[in-house]
Design a protein around this motif. Structure first.
Motif, PDB file in Angstrom:
ATOM      1  N   PRO A  41      21.367   6.323   2.303  1.00 34.65           N
ATOM      2  CA  PRO A  41      21.695   5.244   3.252  1.00 34.65           C
ATOM      3  C   PRO A  41      22.031   5.765   4.642  1.00 34.65           C
ATOM      4  O   PRO A  41      22.417   6.935   4.817  1.00 34.65           O
ATOM      5  CB  PRO A  41      22.899   4.563   2.590  1.00 34.65           C
ATOM      6  N   GLU A  42      21.876   4.881   5.619  1.00 35.30           N
ATOM      7  CA  GLU A  42      22.230   5.156   7.013  1.00 35.30           C
ATOM      8  C   GLU A  42      21.480   6.352   7.582  1.00 35.30           C
ATOM      9  O   GLU A  42      21.996   7.079   8.422  1.00 35.30           O
ATOM     10  CB  GLU A  42      23.752   5.381   7.146  1.00 35.30           C
ATOM     11  N   THR A  43      20.252   6.570   7.144  1.00 35.97           N
ATOM     12  CA  THR A  43      19.425   7.659   7.687  1.00 35.97           C
ATOM     13  C   THR A  43      18.094   7.133   8.201  1.00 35.97           C
ATOM     14  O   THR A  43      17.142   7.907   8.350  1.00 35.97           O
ATOM     15  CB  THR A  43      19.172   8.739   6.622  1.00 35.97           C
ATOM     16  N   SER A  44      18.010   5.827   8.457  1.00 36.50           N
ATOM     17  CA  SER A  44      16.766   5.196   8.913  1.00 36.50           C
ATOM     18  C   SER A  44      15.626   5.453   7.935  1.00 36.50           C
ATOM     19  O   SER A  44      14.465   5.575   8.346  1.00 36.50           O
ATOM     20  CB  SER A  44      16.391   5.700  10.315  1.00 36.50           C
ATOM     21  N   ASP A  45      15.956   5.555   6.656  1.00 32.43           N
ATOM     22  CA  ASP A  45      14.981   5.775   5.586  1.00 32.43           C
ATOM     23  C   ASP A  45      14.217   7.079   5.762  1.00 32.43           C
ATOM     24  O   ASP A  45      13.084   7.220   5.297  1.00 32.43           O
ATOM     25  CB  ASP A  45      13.993   4.602   5.507  1.00 32.43           C
ATOM     26  N   GLU A  46      14.844   8.056   6.407  1.00 33.44           N
ATOM     27  CA  GLU A  46      14.191   9.348   6.617  1.00 33.44           C
ATOM     28  C   GLU A  46      14.520  10.348   5.518  1.00 33.44           C
ATOM     29  O   GLU A  46      13.746  11.272   5.267  1.00 33.44           O
ATOM     30  CB  GLU A  46      14.585   9.927   7.973  1.00 33.44           C
ATOM     31  N   LEU A  47      15.670  10.193   4.867  1.00 35.67           N
ATOM     32  CA  LEU A  47      16.071  11.125   3.809  1.00 35.67           C
ATOM     33  C   LEU A  47      15.941  10.452   2.461  1.00 35.67           C
ATOM     34  O   LEU A  47      16.409   9.322   2.258  1.00 35.67           O
ATOM     35  CB  LEU A  47      17.510  11.593   4.016  1.00 35.67           C
ATOM     36  N   VAL A  71      18.309  18.953  -8.142  1.00 37.77           N
ATOM     37  CA  VAL A  71      18.406  17.824  -7.222  1.00 37.77           C
ATOM     38  C   VAL A  71      17.844  18.290  -5.887  1.00 37.77           C
ATOM     39  O   VAL A  71      18.302  19.298  -5.339  1.00 37.77           O
ATOM     40  CB  VAL A  71      19.865  17.349  -7.053  1.00 37.77           C
ATOM     41  N   ARG A  72      16.854  17.551  -5.360  1.00 42.86           N
ATOM     42  CA  ARG A  72      16.173  17.967  -4.129  1.00 42.86           C
ATOM     43  C   ARG A  72      16.268  16.865  -3.078  1.00 42.86           C
ATOM     44  O   ARG A  72      16.107  15.684  -3.392  1.00 42.86           O
ATOM     45  CB  ARG A  72      14.709  18.305  -4.408  1.00 42.86           C
ATOM     46  N   LEU A  73      16.516  17.280  -1.831  1.00 45.89           N
ATOM     47  CA  LEU A  73      16.602  16.373  -0.694  1.00 45.89           C
ATOM     48  C   LEU A  73      15.415  16.613   0.219  1.00 45.89           C
ATOM     49  O   LEU A  73      15.087  17.766   0.543  1.00 45.89           O
ATOM     50  CB  LEU A  73      17.911  16.616   0.064  1.00 45.89           C
ATOM     51  N   PHE A  74      14.754  15.521   0.647  1.00 45.49           N
ATOM     52  CA  PHE A  74      13.572  15.630   1.501  1.00 45.49           C
ATOM     53  C   PHE A  74      13.749  14.777   2.749  1.00 45.49           C
ATOM     54  O   PHE A  74      14.311  13.679   2.697  1.00 45.49           O
ATOM     55  CB  PHE A  74      12.313  15.161   0.752  1.00 45.49           C
ATOM     56  N   ASN A  75      13.243  15.299   3.872  1.00 43.47           N
ATOM     57  CA  ASN A  75      13.195  14.561   5.129  1.00 43.47           C
ATOM     58  C   ASN A  75      11.759  14.094   5.329  1.00 43.47           C
ATOM     59  O   ASN A  75      10.889  14.855   5.761  1.00 43.47           O
ATOM     60  CB  ASN A  75      13.633  15.452   6.284  1.00 43.47           C
ATOM     61  N   ILE A  76      11.501  12.815   5.026  1.00 44.45           N
ATOM     62  CA  ILE A  76      10.129  12.315   5.064  1.00 44.45           C
ATOM     63  C   ILE A  76       9.701  11.921   6.474  1.00 44.45           C
ATOM     64  O   ILE A  76       8.556  11.508   6.684  1.00 44.45           O
ATOM     65  CB  ILE A  76       9.951  11.112   4.125  1.00 44.45           C
ATOM     66  N   SER A  77      10.616  12.061   7.463  1.00 50.54           N
ATOM     67  CA  SER A  77      10.196  11.794   8.839  1.00 50.54           C
ATOM     68  C   SER A  77       9.157  12.813   9.292  1.00 50.54           C
ATOM     69  O   SER A  77       8.398  12.556  10.227  1.00 50.54           O
ATOM     70  CB  SER A  77      11.407  11.820   9.779  1.00 50.54           C
ATOM     71  N   ARG A  78       9.119  13.962   8.614  1.00 45.77           N
ATOM     72  CA  ARG A  78       8.117  14.966   8.941  1.00 45.77           C
ATOM     73  C   ARG A  78       6.709  14.537   8.547  1.00 45.77           C
ATOM     74  O   ARG A  78       5.733  15.171   8.930  1.00 45.77           O
ATOM     75  CB  ARG A  78       8.452  16.280   8.233  1.00 45.77           C
ATOM     76  N   LEU A  79       6.624  13.452   7.771  1.00 48.89           N
ATOM     77  CA  LEU A  79       5.313  12.978   7.334  1.00 48.89           C
ATOM     78  C   LEU A  79       4.720  11.946   8.276  1.00 48.89           C
ATOM     79  O   LEU A  79       3.593  11.505   8.072  1.00 48.89           O
ATOM     80  CB  LEU A  79       5.417  12.365   5.933  1.00 48.89           C
ATOM     81  N   ARG A 127       0.835  -1.198   0.000  1.00 46.27           N
ATOM     82  CA  ARG A 127       0.000   0.000   0.000  1.00 46.27           C
ATOM     83  C   ARG A 127       0.872   1.252   0.000  1.00 46.27           C
ATOM     84  O   ARG A 127       2.046   1.222   0.363  1.00 46.27           O
ATOM     85  CB  ARG A 127      -0.952   0.010   1.193  1.00 46.27           C
ATOM     86  N   LEU A 128       0.257   2.349  -0.398  1.00 51.10           N
ATOM     87  CA  LEU A 128       0.935   3.635  -0.467  1.00 51.10           C
ATOM     88  C   LEU A 128       1.002   4.255   0.931  1.00 51.10           C
ATOM     89  O   LEU A 128      -0.020   4.417   1.594  1.00 51.10           O
ATOM     90  CB  LEU A 128       0.195   4.562  -1.428  1.00 51.10           C
ATOM     91  N   LEU A 129       2.212   4.591   1.365  1.00 50.83           N
ATOM     92  CA  LEU A 129       2.387   5.222   2.676  1.00 50.83           C
ATOM     93  C   LEU A 129       2.351   6.733   2.585  1.00 50.83           C
ATOM     94  O   LEU A 129       1.653   7.393   3.361  1.00 50.83           O
ATOM     95  CB  LEU A 129       3.726   4.772   3.286  1.00 50.83           C
ATOM     96  N   HIS A 130       3.110   7.301   1.628  1.00 47.68           N
ATOM     97  CA  HIS A 130       3.188   8.752   1.500  1.00 47.68           C
ATOM     98  C   HIS A 130       3.274   9.125   0.027  1.00 47.68           C
ATOM     99  O   HIS A 130       3.898   8.412  -0.769  1.00 47.68           O
ATOM    100  CB  HIS A 130       4.409   9.322   2.230  1.00 47.68           C
ATOM    101  N   SER A 131       2.678  10.232  -0.335  1.00 46.94           N
ATOM    102  CA  SER A 131       2.805  10.824  -1.662  1.00 46.94           C
ATOM    103  C   SER A 131       3.258  12.258  -1.485  1.00 46.94           C
ATOM    104  O   SER A 131       2.532  13.081  -0.904  1.00 46.94           O
ATOM    105  CB  SER A 131       1.473  10.759  -2.418  1.00 46.94           C
ATOM    106  N   VAL A 132       4.475  12.550  -1.940  1.00 47.69           N
ATOM    107  CA  VAL A 132       5.110  13.835  -1.682  1.00 47.69           C
ATOM    108  C   VAL A 132       5.057  14.704  -2.929  1.00 47.69           C
ATOM    109  O   VAL A 132       5.510  14.287  -4.008  1.00 47.69           O
ATOM    110  CB  VAL A 132       6.570  13.640  -1.229  1.00 47.69           C
ATOM    111  N   GLU A 133       4.512  15.900  -2.793  1.00 47.19           N
ATOM    112  CA  GLU A 133       4.558  16.911  -3.858  1.00 47.19           C
ATOM    113  C   GLU A 133       5.925  17.580  -3.767  1.00 47.19           C
ATOM    114  O   GLU A 133       6.197  18.352  -2.845  1.00 47.19           O
ATOM    115  CB  GLU A 133       3.438  17.923  -3.665  1.00 47.19           C
TER     116      GLU A 133
END
Length: 618
Positions: free
Chosen positions: A103-109, A119-127, A83-89
């Motif tokens: 890597p080595e970011t607990s899948d947060e980045l 090139v864009r970097l996102f921190n998905i832990s905010r979701l 299933r879809l967890l997050h959809s980021v605009e």
């Protein structure tokens, strides 16, 4: 073949053989067994994007999947429940071509690259705690250093601070999250960013022997997981390049074009290393998980797996001088005797039983392949059966059986006619001739392969050699006749074209009446007719750039109708490859005074200026 359903053997027998066969590839053969491959089926269709999905990547544990799409969104999926967890605009303004978990970011980045050159970097832990609806997320870092589309990103296992991006502008850039969260700095241009790791803007090659000249528009890059200092790139030519990052120059800006640094190795199938059409290019390159192999995927061609060969003992390595030798072998050799299979010691009874069982299996597979050739069906499985005999691990099968299998596989490849099959058939014919220099089948199939490549003269030599070896064979006699007819037709066509071109070349003067006249006359101004035919026969595709200069005036000095607007259109034609050559010469990477003078005097490098006057009724 009733008792042997799969070309790579019986699965139960392979499991049993592990008790007496200590070869390390048994487990791999079991994992890739055709009976298991045929069981692969579609497991799930996960819907969530509104455009083409261009990139997918797993996290390190294989529990999450990230996807990037033309809809400029990044989706995070759970593999466990599909299933879809997050959809980021993301905020990208063009198609997303690549995305990765850092890597080595607990899948947060996560990081993304797109056609808007960013090139864009996102921190998905905010979701966390938010529902899976589309959420606009501000990037944690934004890099606008590239000038053309970003096609691929690479990360290093164990390194959470750096990501590398490959772009069609010909550069690989290194982005360090610790140094800056945005690039270029305010008030600076992207040309001033000092993060260029690899500059290949004058790095593309048309053949292995050519020196690099034009921009290599990079399509893919990867970093070895076992040797992270190794960088693999591929782009708008046929060659994948392996670099050692420790040997590259320091990070620099791209204000000046640099001569491409030497690479550790090139990877390219031999038949693609010659001059080629401009449409052929690499779309993806990657290392195997153990770093021992590289995978190359071509646009409009096959996917190739190659050994990296760190020990220097390459199974298949070649230089530019070796390429023409692939098809240049003397028609006849001194006859040699085919050795009999080597005897197996009777002291080791289990080994002898295994050898006899292996030999019996190989004979059955060769019979199956021969039947597929005679019937013209199941060509793929016939080739796979030959692959198992020739490339399978185990005791030596004997030269006589190997020679027979090589000839059968060559014939199957020529009948299947996939893009690379004819070159693989030539390889098999060469190997068969080394075993038996007077092999009729090896010469016959070699002539057929050369005929498919359009090398009629060489094909005739092999066909005549085959006919001399078997004068009573009707197929060989027919092959000789067919090739001679084709040569005669080609010679007649060439004579006809020479006569037509001679007549056209006499038209040297006269007023140019149309745009086609300008282009036609530029073609006829060749210094020699031989050069003209060489350009026609080559697969080098020229491109032209068109510049427009327009001016509109009322022509008040004339008695014009008030509803008529008169003007002029000036057109200026350039050959694109000449402009690229001029750019490289300007930067000091290539070119010389002598080559510059030749460039000015060449009739093909013509610039046409003329005006077209038109009237527009308002």
């Amino acid at each position: 073949m009733e008792s042997w359903s799969f070309p790579d053997g019986n699965f139960a027998n392979l499991v049993e053989s592990r008790r007496i066969d200590s070869l390390p590839d048994v487990n791999r053969r079991l994992q890739l067994h055709s009976s298991l491959i045929q069981r692969l089926a579609l497991e799930e269709v996960m819907e969530g994007h509104q455009g083409c999905v261009n990139a997918i990547a797993w996290n390190s544990k294989g529990s999450l999947l990230i996807s990037g799409s033309d809809d400029t969104k990044i989706n995070i999926w759970s593999y466990n429940n599909r299933r879809l967890l997050h959809s980021v605009e993301t905020g990208h303004s063009a198609n997303i071509f690549c995305t990765k978990f850092v890597p080595e970011t607990s899948d947060e980045l996560v990081v993304s690259g797109a056609g808007d050159t960013e090139v864009r970097l996102f921190n998905i832990s905010r979701l966390n705690g938010k529902r899976s609806e589309e959420i606009a997320l501000e990037p944690a870092a934004l890099y606008r250093c590239h000038s053309r589309r970003v096609k691929k990103l690479a990360v290093e296992i164990g390194n959470p601070n750096v990501v590398w991006s490959a772009s069609e502008d010909g550069t690989v850039r290194q982005h360090d999250f610790r140094e800056s969260g945005s690039c270029p700095p305010a008030g600076s241009s992207n040309q001033q960013c000092r993060n260029v790791l690899l500059d290949l803007r004058c790095g593309a090659k048309k053949s292995l022997a050519d020196s690099p000249k034009q921009c290599l528009a990079l399509k893919s890059c990867d970093i070895s997981s076992t040797r992270p200092h190794q960088l693999l790139v591929g782009g708008s030519d046929a060659f994948a390049r392996l670099y050692d990052r420790r040997m590259l120059p320091p990070l620099s800006s791209c204000q000046m074009k640099m001569k491409p640094p030497p690479c550790v190795n090139y990877f390219c199938p031999m038949h693609l290393s010659e001059r080629r059409k401009s449409t052929l290019h690499l779309t993806h390159v990657t290392f195997s998980p153990n770093g021992e192999e590289v995978l190359l995927s071509y646009s409009g061609e096959h996917v190739y797996l190659m050994d990296v060969n760190y020990d220097g003992q390459s199974v298949m390595s070649y230089t530019a001088d070796d390429v023409p030798k692939q098809l240049c072998i003397a028609p006849l050799f001194k006859e040699t005797k085919v050795p009999s299979p080597s005897a197996v010691s009777s002291d080791n009874l289990p080994e002898r039983k295994y050898h006899l069982r292996r030999l019996g299996l190989c004979k059955k597979l060769v019979q199956y392949a021969a039947k597929a050739l005679d019937e013209g069906s199941d060509l793929f499985y016939g080739i796979e059966a030959c692959n198992e005999v020739l490339d399978g691990k185990g005791p030596e099968i004997g030269l006589a059986l190997r020679h027979e299998c090589l000839c059968i596989r060559a014939a199957l490849l020529l009948k299947r006619k996939w893009k690379n099959d004819v070159h693989m058939a030539i390889r098999d014919c060469n190997k068969a001739q080394l075993i038996d220099a007077s092999s009729f089948k090896a010469y016959y199939y070699m002539s057929e392969a050369l005929l498919q490549l359009g090398k009629n003269k060489e094909a005739l030599e092999y066909a005549e050699a085959a006919h001399n070896l078997a004068p009573s064979n009707s197929d060989a006699a027919e092959m000789v006749k067919r090739i001679k007819d084709r040569l005669a037709a080609a010679e007649a066509e060439k004579s006809k074209k020479d006569n037509e071109d001679t007549g056209k070349s006499e038209v040297r003067h006269g007023r140019l009446r149309s745009l086609s006249d300008v282009l036609f006359r530029s073609e006829l101004s060749s210094p020699s007719q031989e050069d003209w035919h060489e350009r026609e026969d080559s697969d080098y595709e020229e491109e032209m750039e068109l510049d427009f200069e327009t001016s509109i005036s009322g022509d008040e000095g004339r008695d014009n109708e008030p509803s008529i607007l008169r003007g002029s259109l000036n057109l200026r034609f350039h050959r694109r490859d000449d402009l690229a050559r001029e750019n490289c010469s300007t930067d000091g990477s290539h070119g010389s005074p002598s080559s510059s003078s030749q460039h000015e005097n060449s009739s093909y490098q013509i610039i046409c200026d003329f005006s077209i006057f038109c009237s527009l009724r308002l």
